[in-house]
Design a protein around this motif. Structure first.
Motif, short mmCIF file in Angstrom:
data_model
loop_
_atom_site.label_atom_id
_atom_site.label_comp_id
_atom_site.label_asym_id
_atom_site.label_seq_id
_atom_site.Cartn_x
_atom_site.Cartn_y
_atom_site.Cartn_z
N PRO A 80 0.86 -1.36 0.03
CA PRO A 80 -0.01 -0.04 -0.08
C PRO A 80 0.70 1.22 0.09
CG PRO A 80 -1.00 -1.71 1.52
CD PRO A 80 0.21 -2.35 0.96
N GLU A 81 2.00 1.31 0.67
CA GLU A 81 2.84 2.36 0.70
C GLU A 81 3.54 2.74 -0.72
OE1 GLU A 81 5.46 2.43 4.01
OE2 GLU A 81 3.63 1.56 5.44
N THR A 82 3.59 1.66 -1.50
CA THR A 82 4.45 1.81 -2.89
C THR A 82 3.51 2.05 -3.80
OG1 THR A 82 5.91 -0.07 -2.06
CG2 THR A 82 6.07 0.51 -4.28
N ARG A 83 1.90 2.15 -3.75
CA ARG A 83 1.12 2.21 -4.88
C ARG A 83 1.28 3.81 -5.49
NH1 ARG A 83 -3.80 -0.94 -1.70
NH2 ARG A 83 -2.98 -3.01 -2.15
N PRO A 84 1.34 4.75 -4.63
CA PRO A 84 1.68 6.02 -5.10
C PRO A 84 2.84 6.23 -6.17
CG PRO A 84 0.94 6.19 -2.89
CD PRO A 84 1.36 4.85 -3.02
N ARG A 113 -6.51 1.77 16.34
CA ARG A 113 -6.61 1.31 14.65
C ARG A 113 -6.71 2.26 13.87
NH1 ARG A 113 -5.98 -3.82 12.90
NH2 ARG A 113 -6.60 -4.34 10.91
N ALA A 114 -5.66 2.74 13.08
CA ALA A 114 -5.52 3.44 11.97
C ALA A 114 -4.22 3.57 11.34
CB ALA A 114 -5.87 5.03 12.70
N ARG A 115 -4.42 3.91 10.21
CA ARG A 115 -3.12 4.08 9.38
C ARG A 115 -3.39 4.89 8.25
NH1 ARG A 115 1.37 0.70 8.65
NH2 ARG A 115 2.73 0.82 6.70
N PHE A 116 -2.24 5.79 7.90
CA PHE A 116 -2.16 6.47 6.75
C PHE A 116 -0.67 6.43 6.29
CE2 PHE A 116 -1.19 10.74 5.01
CZ PHE A 116 -2.05 10.92 4.00
N ALA A 117 -0.71 6.58 4.84
CA ALA A 117 0.52 6.61 4.28
C ALA A 117 0.38 7.47 2.74
CB ALA A 117 1.10 5.34 3.78
N GLU A 118 1.35 8.18 2.45
CA GLU A 118 1.33 8.76 1.15
C GLU A 118 2.93 8.81 0.45
OE1 GLU A 118 3.01 11.85 0.88
OE2 GLU A 118 3.12 12.15 3.09
N LEU A 162 -10.19 14.36 4.70
CA LEU A 162 -8.74 13.99 4.69
C LEU A 162 -7.59 14.80 3.89
CD1 LEU A 162 -6.64 11.81 6.21
CD2 LEU A 162 -7.08 10.22 4.06
N PRO A 163 -6.68 15.48 4.49
CA PRO A 163 -5.66 16.29 3.77
C PRO A 163 -4.64 15.25 3.03
CG PRO A 163 -5.78 17.09 6.27
CD PRO A 163 -6.60 15.70 5.91
N GLY A 164 -4.16 15.98 1.83
CA GLY A 164 -3.37 15.20 1.04
C GLY A 164 -2.15 14.40 1.96
N TRP A 165 -1.73 15.07 2.81
CA TRP A 165 -0.56 14.41 3.36
C TRP A 165 -0.87 14.18 4.87
CZ3 TRP A 165 1.45 19.83 1.85
CH2 TRP A 165 1.54 19.82 0.68
N GLY A 166 -2.16 13.90 5.19
CA GLY A 166 -2.55 13.66 6.37
C GLY A 166 -2.88 14.69 7.38
N PHE A 167 -3.57 14.52 8.25
CA PHE A 167 -3.86 15.60 9.55
C PHE A 167 -2.23 15.84 10.12
CE2 PHE A 167 -8.06 14.46 8.99
CZ PHE A 167 -8.72 15.48 8.88
N SER A 168 -1.81 16.81 10.30
CA SER A 168 -0.57 17.25 10.60
C SER A 168 -0.36 18.05 11.63
CB SER A 168 0.41 17.76 9.49
OG SER A 168 0.33 16.87 8.28
N ALA A 169 -1.22 18.70 12.41
CA ALA A 169 -1.19 19.96 13.34
C ALA A 169 -0.89 18.97 14.69
CB ALA A 169 -2.63 20.20 13.48
N SER A 170 -0.14 19.62 15.34
CA SER A 170 0.24 19.32 16.85
C SER A 170 -0.58 20.07 17.79
CB SER A 170 1.62 19.64 17.12
OG SER A 170 2.52 19.04 16.29
N PRO A 171 -1.58 19.38 18.70
CA PRO A 171 -2.65 20.28 19.47
C PRO A 171 -1.90 21.01 20.40
CG PRO A 171 -2.91 17.79 19.70
CD PRO A 171 -1.62 17.98 18.87
N LEU A 172 -2.59 22.35 20.48
CA LEU A 172 -2.33 23.46 21.36
C LEU A 172 -3.46 23.37 22.45
CD1 LEU A 172 -0.87 26.21 22.08
CD2 LEU A 172 -2.81 27.21 20.62
N VAL A 173 -2.66 23.68 23.66
CA VAL A 173 -3.56 23.50 24.92
C VAL A 173 -3.58 24.76 25.68
CG1 VAL A 173 -3.71 22.48 27.27
CG2 VAL A 173 -3.26 21.02 25.28
N VAL A 174 -4.52 25.56 25.76
CA VAL A 174 -4.88 26.73 26.26
C VAL A 174 -5.74 26.79 27.53
CG1 VAL A 174 -4.44 27.83 24.17
CG2 VAL A 174 -6.67 27.28 24.72
N ALA A 175 -5.58 27.70 28.35
CA ALA A 175 -6.49 27.61 29.56
C ALA A 175 -8.14 27.72 29.13
CB ALA A 175 -5.92 28.93 30.52
N GLY A 176 -8.71 27.45 30.36
CA GLY A 176 -10.08 27.40 30.02
C GLY A 176 -10.68 28.55 30.47
N GLY A 177 -12.04 28.61 30.94
CA GLY A 177 -12.69 29.62 31.30
C GLY A 177 -12.38 30.37 32.54
#
Length: 567
Positions: free
Chosen positions: A76-80, A247-252, A303-318
């Motif tokens: 599957p990783e070689t198909r592209p 259980r999840a897998r993404f490759a491009e 689904l973005p072309g290169w997968g979800f790439s963001a790193s979560p940001l944690v900020v203060a609540g209310g």
């Protein structure tokens, strides 16, 4: 027409694999050129090839069947790679054989055409292509183990430990300030007399996450088989303490398989966004899953072309104590489900904001005009948000813009920001003012193509920017936007600034670690050591005088500072 089709695809492939080409352009060329070329090639085969009717139909059917078989049977990783490289090679092989055998009869032509077609496509089946490294395919045999490297050397107890300098924790992507700066690091490194010393080395699964560091542990994401893992390692020995699977897998084609985002530590929890868009909260001590949200299923996020790439940001609540923190990630769903903030304790949505276009960057916290804000680079500009409620404070679009954002907005000076203009486009400096009446004014100071980051973040030191202009390292004057110098080929690497030491660490794409002086007058390389083998794209981390770095195969811990004298 056949040679024109082959030339078109060869040109597209050459441009796509050229080091420094923007990732958006690369992906478009690799995927679209074979489509255009195949259509032209099949039209020529059907209408104009020097073949009999039966030969044409036989070759067209064989072409379709062998392409389908290669795509079906390949890893599957070689198909592209089969599509982007194998199909153009098959067309080239058929065209060349036809040119040579045009004088023979039907049996003679097909005797050479069919093996040439099959050989150029079926050769991909025993291979595993795991992405691109410095513009070249990274491949191995399909049956080779993906976790092929055993730990090297002993644990940290076998290595003398240097003085603890810099932060004692690294809560997430690019450090405490999410700016690639190691605060309070004031030890000048001299690798001629005291080079880095390896403390430990361990195998890891594929992925491009960096590390979060807290309470004596390293946290990262990795791919193992069909599962994405949030993993914890002992900071002193590299020993795996726990792995929490989902259980999840993404490759491009460009990056290969595995998660892209870096986990974030906060209040005893680890928040991690996988490449398929599953946001997870796990207990930092045990790895027990606390909650998860599937951005594709729950918010219709594409689904973005290169997968979800963001790193979560944690900020203060209310409340003032910061209870019920907010976990901010990009989803890209329709309507207001673009940028989402979740309650840290429950995973329920706290606020949501509409965004413009595809995105691969991470939200950035800053303090401007006496207020804490979350900055977000959109496809058409930058937006400032209230962390607790998500209200839009201001939006601004520079005069130049284009491409999916990948790197973050960075602060330079008390009231100015450096804004990336999109993948390989350039940067802009904007000035932000907050009046006593509560009005916000945002003005553009300049735009520049002197620094054109793709997924390589830059750092700011003494009013100058240091980072990657394509695959070459560069320095840009923060006041004028003009380039001071451009030198040092480190591929698609990443950079880290050592606080008060005035030095930088570059993790080069080939796995070398390079020590640079942050000098606006000239490129000054002060040391270079080989740390990892194979493609290295992850951000380096420095905590307590020790550096941690990984790629898709292994992770390493290095002591950077001189050894303490014996008691």
């Amino acid at each position: 027409m056949p040679w024109a089709s082959v030339a078109l695809q060869a040109t597209a492939l050459t441009v796509a694999l050229w080091p420094g080409v923007g990732e958006s352009t690369r992906l478009l060329l690799l995927m679209a050129a074979p489509v255009v070329g195949a259509v032209l090639f099949l039209i020529w085969l059907l209408l104009a090839a020097p073949l009999g009717r039966l030969e044409r139909m036989t070759l067209i059917v064989a072409f379709a069947a062998i392409v389908s078989a290669a795509l079906l049977l390949a890893d599957p990783e070689t198909r592209p790679a089969v599509w982007a490289v194998g199909v153009p090679l098959a067309m080239l092989a058929v065209t060349a054989v036809l040119q040579v055998t045009c004088w023979t009869g039907s049996a003679g032509r097909l005797r050479w055409l069919l093996p040439a077609l099959a050989g150029s496509l079926l050769v991909w089946i025993p291979l595993r292509v795991t992405g691109l490294a410095d513009g070249e395919p990274a491949a191995s045999w399909r049956w080779a183990a993906s976790l092929h490297r055993a730990p090297s050397g002993g644990g940290a107890s076998a290595v003398a430990v240097g003085a603890a300098v810099g932060p004692s924790h690294w809560p997430g992507f690019r450090g405490p300030g999410r700016d690639g700066r190691v605060p309070e690091f004031d030890v000048t490194l001299n690798w001629r007399f005291s080079p880095p010393r390896e403390a430990w080395r361990v195998p890891v699964g594929p992925g491009w996450s960096s590390f979060a560091v807290a309470e004596g542990r390293l946290y990262t994401q990795e791919q193992r088989g069909d599962e994405e893992l949030v993993s914890a390692f002992d900071i002193d020995t590299g020993e795996a303490l726990w792995r929490s699977p989902y259980r999840a897998r993404f490759a491009e084609m460009a990056a290969g398989a595995g998660p892209r985002g870096t986990p974030t530590f906060s209040n005893g929890r680890i928040y991690a966004l996988g490449a398929t868009g599953v946001l997870r909260a796990v207990d930092a001590a045990t790895g027990e899953g606390l909650w998860h949200r599937d951005l594709q299923a729950d918010f219709a996020a594409p689904l973005p072309g290169w997968g979800f790439s963001a790193s979560p940001l944690v900020v203060a609540g209310g409340d003032d104590a910061g209870n019920d923190e907010r976990v901010v990630v990009y989803a890209g769903g329709p309507g207001d489900d673009g940028l989402l903030a979740f309650h840290g304790e429950s995973g329920e949505v706290a606020w949501r904001v509409a965004t413009a276009g595809m995105n691969f960057s991470s939200p950035q916290p800053v303090r401007l005009g006496g207020r804490d804000l979350v900055l977000w680079a959109e496809r058409i500009g930058v937006v400032a948000l209230d962390p607790a409620g998500g209200e839009v404070v201001w939006r601004f679009s520079p005069s130049v813009w284009g491409g999916a954002p990948i790197v973050q907005v960075q602060k330079i000076g008390p009231d100015d920001l450096i804004v990336p203009l999109g993948d390989g486009i350039g940067i802009a400096r904007i000035h932000v003012e907050h009046s006593a009446e509560g009005e916000w004014t945002v003005e553009e100071r300049w735009t520049s193509r002197a620094l054109k980051p793709t997924f390589n973040d830059f750092v700011v030191h003494d009013g100058h920017l240091y980072g990657f202009d394509g695959s070459i390292f560069a320095c840009v004057d923060g006041v004028t936007g003009e380039r001071r110098w451009k030198r040092g080929r480190y591929g698609e690497g990443q950079v880290l600034l050592l606080g008060g030491a005035g030095q930088m660490l570059v993790a080069a794409e080939n796995g070398e670690l390079v020590l640079l002086r942050a000098d606006p007058d000239r490129h000054r390389e002060e040391g270079r050591v080989r740390v990892l083998e194979e493609k290295t794209w992850s951000h380096p981390v420095v905590v307590g005088g020790r550096l941690f770095l990984r790629n898709a195969h292994e992770a390493v811990g290095l002591d950077l500072v001189p050894v303490r004298p014996a008691d």
